[in-house]
Design a protein around this motif. Structure first.
Motif, PDB file in Angstrom:
ATOM      1  N   UNK A 276      46.781  28.703  34.080  1.00 50.91           N
ATOM      2  CA  UNK A 276      47.827  29.164  34.999  1.00 50.91           C
ATOM      3  C   UNK A 276      48.205  30.616  34.736  1.00 50.91           C
ATOM      4  N   UNK A 277      47.846  31.122  33.555  1.00 50.88           N
ATOM      5  CA  UNK A 277      48.136  32.518  33.212  1.00 50.88           C
ATOM      6  C   UNK A 277      47.024  33.469  33.650  1.00 50.88           C
ATOM      7  N   UNK A 278      45.989  32.928  34.278  1.00 47.61           N
ATOM      8  CA  UNK A 278      44.859  33.757  34.709  1.00 47.61           C
ATOM      9  C   UNK A 278      45.286  34.685  35.846  1.00 47.61           C
ATOM     10  N   UNK A 279      45.096  35.987  35.666  1.00 45.38           N
ATOM     11  CA  UNK A 279      45.503  36.967  36.677  1.00 45.38           C
ATOM     12  C   UNK A 279      44.330  37.752  37.253  1.00 45.38           C
ATOM     13  N   UNK A 280      43.212  37.819  36.549  1.00 46.59           N
ATOM     14  CA  UNK A 280      42.053  38.540  37.069  1.00 46.59           C
ATOM     15  C   UNK A 280      40.775  37.948  36.502  1.00 46.59           C
ATOM     16  N   UNK A 281      39.676  38.174  37.216  1.00 47.55           N
ATOM     17  CA  UNK A 281      38.377  37.659  36.787  1.00 47.55           C
ATOM     18  C   UNK A 281      37.361  38.802  36.764  1.00 47.55           C
ATOM     19  N   UNK A 282      36.262  38.559  36.066  1.00 49.48           N
ATOM     20  CA  UNK A 282      35.160  39.525  35.999  1.00 49.48           C
ATOM     21  C   UNK A 282      34.351  39.438  37.295  1.00 49.48           C
ATOM     22  N   UNK A 298      33.710  45.181  35.672  1.00 44.52           N
ATOM     23  CA  UNK A 298      34.801  45.384  36.620  1.00 44.52           C
ATOM     24  C   UNK A 298      35.553  44.085  36.823  1.00 44.52           C
ATOM     25  N   UNK A 299      36.752  44.204  37.412  1.00 44.31           N
ATOM     26  CA  UNK A 299      37.594  43.030  37.590  1.00 44.31           C
ATOM     27  C   UNK A 299      38.089  42.927  39.024  1.00 44.31           C
ATOM     28  N   UNK A 300      38.696  41.788  39.326  1.00 43.94           N
ATOM     29  CA  UNK A 300      39.229  41.538  40.656  1.00 43.94           C
ATOM     30  C   UNK A 300      40.501  42.333  40.921  1.00 43.94           C
ATOM     31  N   UNK A 301      41.037  43.011  39.905  1.00 41.96           N
ATOM     32  CA  UNK A 301      42.206  43.866  40.092  1.00 41.96           C
ATOM     33  C   UNK A 301      41.838  45.324  40.311  1.00 41.96           C
ATOM     34  N   UNK A 302      40.539  45.606  40.389  1.00 37.70           N
ATOM     35  CA  UNK A 302      40.098  46.969  40.651  1.00 37.70           C
ATOM     36  C   UNK A 302      39.975  47.838  39.419  1.00 37.70           C
ATOM     37  N   UNK A 303      39.963  47.245  38.239  1.00 33.98           N
ATOM     38  CA  UNK A 303      39.853  48.024  37.002  1.00 33.98           C
ATOM     39  C   UNK A 303      38.439  47.928  36.441  1.00 33.98           C
ATOM     40  N   UNK A 304      38.073  48.927  35.645  1.00 34.50           N
ATOM     41  CA  UNK A 304      36.776  48.953  34.953  1.00 34.50           C
ATOM     42  C   UNK A 304      37.049  49.095  33.464  1.00 34.50           C
ATOM     43  N   UNK A 305      36.402  48.254  32.693  1.00 34.32           N
ATOM     44  CA  UNK A 305      36.544  48.321  31.240  1.00 34.32           C
ATOM     45  C   UNK A 305      35.222  48.695  30.614  1.00 34.32           C
ATOM     46  N   UNK A 335      46.681  44.023  49.316  1.00 33.69           N
ATOM     47  CA  UNK A 335      46.387  45.097  48.356  1.00 33.69           C
ATOM     48  C   UNK A 335      45.463  44.626  47.237  1.00 33.69           C
ATOM     49  N   UNK A 336      45.791  43.513  46.600  1.00 31.13           N
ATOM     50  CA  UNK A 336      44.982  43.041  45.479  1.00 31.13           C
ATOM     51  C   UNK A 336      43.628  42.524  45.944  1.00 31.13           C
ATOM     52  N   UNK A 337      43.570  41.949  47.131  1.00 28.48           N
ATOM     53  CA  UNK A 337      42.300  41.414  47.630  1.00 28.48           C
ATOM     54  C   UNK A 337      41.295  42.527  47.862  1.00 28.48           C
ATOM     55  N   UNK A 338      41.727  43.591  48.539  1.00 27.29           N
ATOM     56  CA  UNK A 338      40.787  44.673  48.856  1.00 27.29           C
ATOM     57  C   UNK A 338      40.544  45.584  47.655  1.00 27.29           C
ATOM     58  N   UNK A 339      41.359  45.444  46.597  1.00 29.69           N
ATOM     59  CA  UNK A 339      41.141  46.249  45.389  1.00 29.69           C
ATOM     60  C   UNK A 339      40.048  45.664  44.506  1.00 29.69           C
ATOM     61  N   UNK A 340      39.701  44.406  44.724  1.00 27.33           N
ATOM     62  CA  UNK A 340      38.688  43.747  43.899  1.00 27.33           C
ATOM     63  C   UNK A 340      37.352  44.472  44.001  1.00 27.33           C
ATOM     64  N   UNK A 341      36.761  44.779  42.870  1.00 23.56           N
ATOM     65  CA  UNK A 341      35.491  45.515  42.824  1.00 23.56           C
ATOM     66  C   UNK A 341      34.338  44.529  42.950  1.00 23.56           C
ATOM     67  N   UNK A 342      33.476  44.756  43.917  1.00 17.52           N
ATOM     68  CA  UNK A 342      32.354  43.840  44.149  1.00 17.52           C
ATOM     69  C   UNK A 342      31.076  44.274  43.449  1.00 17.52           C
TER      70      UNK A 342
END
Length: 511
Positions: A276-282, A298-305, A335-342
């Motif tokens: 339930x604490x999951x906020x983003x996925x690879x 990359x993640x579904x929040x638009x970030x790159x690690x 906003x969060x949906x379209x920020x997800x990096x594909x």
């Protein structure tokens, strides 16, 4: 210039002219009104390292290989052409090589889950002894394939000439009886004496195995890597060491050795103790092109690690984090949906990373984590239509991206079988819209923007937004077709040539 010990090519000052793209080839072109079979839709495209081979995977689990032919055809004539002082205006041309069934549909009885045969990703490995090696994966299983030419061996039934029969063993003519024998029902003989048929030597047929000059391409599965992912595999990537590769699903990244399929090492795990604490996925992962210890995901929040495997065995702690800054007052339900990096791709120089989210392409400098150095608008005209796209699930489409071998251009797909090419060199205003058809320039949009900087000079803080195209209609003035989406494309590693998939057809263009 040299950054961190690696050389970075500097683009010519003043910017390059937009490329003039031309149609080259099409494979699997469908006729008007032809119904497309779901299993024939292309789901993966990949050039090998030198660009001499191209592989595609489809939803039916097949892998199709193409080989380049223009380099072979011009080898013998090059010197003659040079003598005639004619320019050699060749471009990559390919022909069908072979195909094989990589994956079959399966059923997970423990989870009561059907596993599709669809090929998610293909990655080429280093060639060896004239054989081609590649990795292919569906949602759960990764396979290493070896494709090699084998000489055809034929079995010939030949009448034996008594004068030449010594090659098949000693024959003593005087001791051979041709008299008839009594045979029993099971084929046995009542006499211990061996006899030839009445016709003598000419009537005896002996099989002879002959190795012909003909060759057949044989695809053989060398390794099967399975039972390592609880979620669907979205990425595989080869390491520059030639020995290992990674596979990524929504929550984990595993490290494999190409020679060992029975075990893998988990290097990234973002699964929380409580789901339930999951906020983003690879969403995507790729190895650095030259540093075998570095990879990015990359993640579904638009970030790159960016992670360095030398820091620790379990790389849950990143070495660098890249995130785009949200414009004030722009936040919405989507906003969060379209920020997800594909998709995520390293440039050949290893210093820059290209990412694709739903609306834009972003170019990042790994030495500057404050934000992207360039943003390219792919289809900004869709922003008012996000609600409709959400209703028909198109907003979750995963578009791929690619970079040219010299790093001066980037490309990605859109709807209505369109794809866009943007220039990255200094001063470039290139933002070309092309259609996956035999007339790619039927729809062409050149967008002006402020001058940009070359890849070699992107370490500064100059950022730009390029390529806004607000037409919202296709070449015929019709609304965009969201069922015709160009998700998969690849740029030739050394030349300005792009291969892209429009449904079940593979189109190739050059400039």
């Amino acid at each position: 210039m040299i950054n961190g010990g690696s050389e970075t090519a500097v683009a010519p000052v003043g910017g390059s002219q937009p490329l003039d793209w031309k149609f080259s080839q099409v494979f699997g072109e469908r006729t008007a009104g032809e119904e497309i079979q779901e299993v024939d839709i292309i789901s993966a495209i990949e050039f090998n390292r030198n660009g001499d081979h191209l592989a595609t995977g489809d939803r039916g689990g097949r892998v199709v290989l193409f080989e380049r032919t223009d380099t072979q055809d011009h080898v013998g004539h090059r010197r003659d052409l040079e003598k005639m002082d004619y320019p050699i205006n060749r471009h990559p041309e390919f022909r069908y090589k072979t195909e094989f069934q990589s994956h079959e549909p399966e059923f997970d009885y423990l989870k009561s889950l059907e596993i599709e045969e669809k090929i998610n990703k293909i990655r080429w490995c280093q060639s060896s002894n004239g054989a081609l090696f590649l990795l292919s994966t569906n949602d759960k299983t990764i396979k290493l394939w070896k494709v090699q030419e084998k000489k055809v061996k034929k079995v010939c039934n030949m009448n034996v000439d008594s004068t030449k029969a010594m090659g098949n063993g000693p024959i003593v003519g005087s001791s051979i009886s041709t008299s008839s024998k009594q045979y029993i029902a099971n084929g046995g003989c009542t006499s211990n004496d061996f006899s030839f048929p009445t016709g003598g030597f000419p009537s005896l047929h002996l099989p002879v195995v002959v190795t012909s000059h003909e060759t057949n391409l044989m695809a053989r599965c060398r390794r099967i890597c399975t039972h390592a992912h609880d979620y669907h595999i979205n990425s595989i990537s080869n390491n520059s060491d030639g020995e290992t590769f990674i596979s990524a699903d929504d929550l984990r990244i595993n490290l494999w050795n190409l020679e060992i399929s029975s075990q893998s090492f988990n290097i990234v795990d973002v699964k929380p103790a409580n789901m339930e604490d999951l906020t983003e996925v690879i969403t995507s992962a790729e190895f650095h092109p030259t540093h075998c210890n570095m990879l990015a995901y990359s993640s579904s929040k638009g970030s790159i690690r960016l992670i360095d495997m030398r820091q620790s065995a379990l790389c849950d702690t990143h070495s660098k984090l890249f995130e785009g800054q949200e414009a004030p007052g722009s936040r919405s339900f989507f906003t969060e949906i379209i920020a997800s990096i594909s998709d995520i791709k390293f440039a050949k120089d290893g210093r820059h990373i290209l990412t694709r989210d739903y609306m834009t392409l972003k170019l990042w400098d790994i030495n500057m984590d404050s934000g992207p150095v360039a943003t390219f608008q792919v289809h900004e005209y869709l922003r008012p239509k996000l609600c409709d796209l959400y209703e028909n699930d198109s907003i979750f489409d995963k578009f791929e991206c690619c970079l040219s071998g010299n790093g001066l251009r980037v490309a990605t797909g859109s709807y209505s079988n369109l794809f866009r090419v943007f220039g990255c060199s200094e001063g470039s205003t290139e933002a070309t819209t092309l259609e996956a058809s035999k007339n790619p320039m039927r729809r062409q949009g050149q967008a002006t923007s402020r001058p940009s900087r070359s890849l070699g000079n992107l370490s500064g803080v100059v950022r730009r937004v390029k390529g806004a195209d607000n037409s919202g209609v296709d070449a015929n003035g019709n609304a965009f077709d969201f069922t015709s989406k160009l998700l998969h494309l690849a740029w030739h590693p050394t030349e300005n040539s792009i291969a892209c998939a429009a449904s079940n057809s593979l189109y190739m263009y050059y400039a």
